[in-house]
Design a protein around this motif. Structure first.
Motif, PDB file in Angstrom:
ATOM      1  N   HIS A 353       0.844  -1.201   0.000  1.00 44.95           N
ATOM      2  CA  HIS A 353       0.000   0.000   0.000  1.00 44.95           C
ATOM      3  C   HIS A 353       0.878   1.251   0.000  1.00 44.95           C
ATOM      4  N   TYR A 354       1.011   1.879  -1.159  1.00 46.24           N
ATOM      5  CA  TYR A 354       1.883   3.056  -1.282  1.00 46.24           C
ATOM      6  C   TYR A 354       1.306   4.046  -2.293  1.00 46.24           C
ATOM      7  N   ALA A 355      -0.002   4.271  -2.217  1.00 45.75           N
ATOM      8  CA  ALA A 355      -0.672   5.135  -3.189  1.00 45.75           C
ATOM      9  C   ALA A 355      -0.088   6.539  -3.220  1.00 45.75           C
ATOM     10  N   ASN A 356       0.400   7.031  -2.076  1.00 46.31           N
ATOM     11  CA  ASN A 356       0.950   8.389  -2.034  1.00 46.31           C
ATOM     12  C   ASN A 356       2.246   8.523  -2.823  1.00 46.31           C
ATOM     13  N   PHE A 357       2.895   7.409  -3.107  1.00 43.19           N
ATOM     14  CA  PHE A 357       4.172   7.429  -3.824  1.00 43.19           C
ATOM     15  C   PHE A 357       4.166   6.394  -4.953  1.00 43.19           C
ATOM     16  N   ALA A 358       3.025   6.274  -5.633  1.00 44.63           N
ATOM     17  CA  ALA A 358       2.858   5.215  -6.630  1.00 44.63           C
ATOM     18  C   ALA A 358       3.913   5.304  -7.729  1.00 44.63           C
TER      19      ALA A 358
END
Length: 431
Positions: A353-358
């Motif tokens: 889960h790393y949507a902020n740094f996709a």
């Protein structure tokens, strides 16, 4: 342009809720050891004098956002010493994190709540010539009052999730009204740029992610030597920026690793050090010995877990360890920046889960510069493999290092764009 009915409804609700929000915000800072006077900065009551000259107000809500702009603020002050800079943030941890790193001439205050009273007091006192909002801080009252006062607004390192963008698009007239004062949006990824353009911000551009532009690491040779000596040759790995729900998985992974690596030390660095008591309970409940940094303990005591519950030392832990797990990635927090551990030349592991740094993590994975693990069990297996095969850890670290630029070209370009917005608004930095 007239305010929409929805905006007027928001303003009414924010006015009704302000006393409760104010009490909560002030009490939260007081519990973190902030003085009464400083806590009341959240209500727009300044505790510092406004310096003479043009002033840029830069707001970063929390630790990551506030820290990410420090290299830019240093560059801006170097290029234009006559331009004053006010940095605001909303949390005690952010204030503690930036305090020792503030460039000369930069003032820190806590940000005003999004109510007309706190904001008007703040704007009356500071009279900013430019407002710069970092990442995703789109507060309707703040945006409206800046526009009413003809204070140009820039979005810096803007990030807008699909969900947030959909919410704004459901009310296009209100979005147009609230966002009318934004003169420029520097976006950290293509998705955010496209969302903002769809909302009518034609000035939105994709640029260099500020979190990839790093200042000089705050690690002295003496501090690093002392940490190595305290370890006494024990192997070590770091779990950094962890959140609730992650420490249990990290501790289970560490406990499994101790079977094959009995002297292994885990340096556990929670994102919010004020959670230390809860984390200590978890560590002891897992049957692991622990030493606590904030209590003055060091790694020479041989504890299986070293709880690094202090601010401003993450660079040291990255430099000390060949392996780092980045938290915020086993939960829906959205991940944390991989650029700092990359600069420290350490192997990076992270959850899914790393949507902020996709886009950043996509680049790391394409370059074989990080490893994704699904859960605590997979984390233990991956750390064990890297401990057994240090050449693989070194390979990952070597692949990651070029992805963490430290040059000033991007900073200069952003600084000049911000200065130009002030100039367009009738300000002369060199007056």
């Amino acid at each position: 342009m007239r305010p929409t009915a929805l905006f007027q409804f928001y303003r009414m609700l924010s006015t009704i809720a302000l006393p409760f929000a104010a009490r909560s915000a002030v009490n939260k800072l007081r519990r973190a050891g902030i003085s009464v006077d400083r806590a009341h900065e959240r209500l727009g009551h300044a505790t510092a004098q406004r310096p003479l000259g043009p002033l840029i107000w830069v707001h970063g809500a929390s630790v990551g956002e506030a820290k990410s702009v420090l290299p830019l603020l240093s560059r801006m002050r170097a290029v234009s010493p006559g331009t004053q800079v006010l940095l605001t943030s909303g949390t005690a941890t952010s204030a503690e994190a930036v305090a020792p790193r503030l460039p000369d001439g930069v003032i820190h205050q806590f940000s005003p709540l999004d109510g007309t009273g706190p904001l008007n007091r703040f704007l009356d006192r500071w009279r900013p010539d430019l407002c710069v909002l970092v990442e995703s801080e789109l507060w309707p009252n703040l945006l409206d009052l800046c526009a009413r006062r003809d204070v140009p607004i820039a979005l810096l390192n803007a990030r807008l999730s699909d969900r947030s963008a959909e919410g704004w698009r459901n009310f296009p007239a209100t979005a147009t009204y609230v966002l009318r004062g934004i003169a420029w949006a520097h976006c950290q990824d293509r998705r955010s740029r496209d969302h903002l353009r769809a909302m009518g911000l034609s000035s939105a551009e994709q640029g260099t992610n500020l979190k990839s532009i790093l200042g000089a690491p705050r690690v002295t040779a003496q501090a690093l030597d002392a940490a190595h000596n305290a370890l006494g040759g024990r192997p070590v790995w770091v779990a950094a920026s962890t959140h609730p729900g992650e420490e249990g998985q990290v501790l289970a992974a560490h406990k499994a690793l101790l079977a094959d690596h009995p002297t292994l030390c885990l340096i556990l660095v929670p994102r919010h050090p004020e959670r230390a008591d809860d984390i200590l309970t978890l560590i002891r409940g897992a049957g692991l010995s622990v030493a606590q940094r904030s209590a003055g303990a060091d790694m020479s005591e041989g504890a299986q877990v070293y709880l690094a519950d202090t601010m401003g030392e993450t660079d040291l832990w990255y430099a000390l360890s060949p392996i780092v797990f980045l938290g915020g990635s086993f939960t829906d927090v959205g991940g944390h920046t991989p650029f700092e551990p990359a600069a420290a030349h350490t192997a990076i592991l992270h959850g899914p889960h790393y949507a902020n740094f996709a886009e950043a993590y996509a680049a790391f994975q394409m370059r074989d510069a990080s490893l994704q693990v699904t859960d605590g069990a997979a984390l233990g297996t991956a750390v064990g493999d890297l401990l057994t095969h240090p050449s693989r850890a070194a390979q990952l670290a070597g692949n990651a290092r070029p992805l963490a630029p430290t040059g000033t070209e991007a900073l200069d370009a952003i600084a000049q764009r911000l200065f130009s917005l002030m100039d367009e608004n009738g300000m002369d930095r060199h007056a």
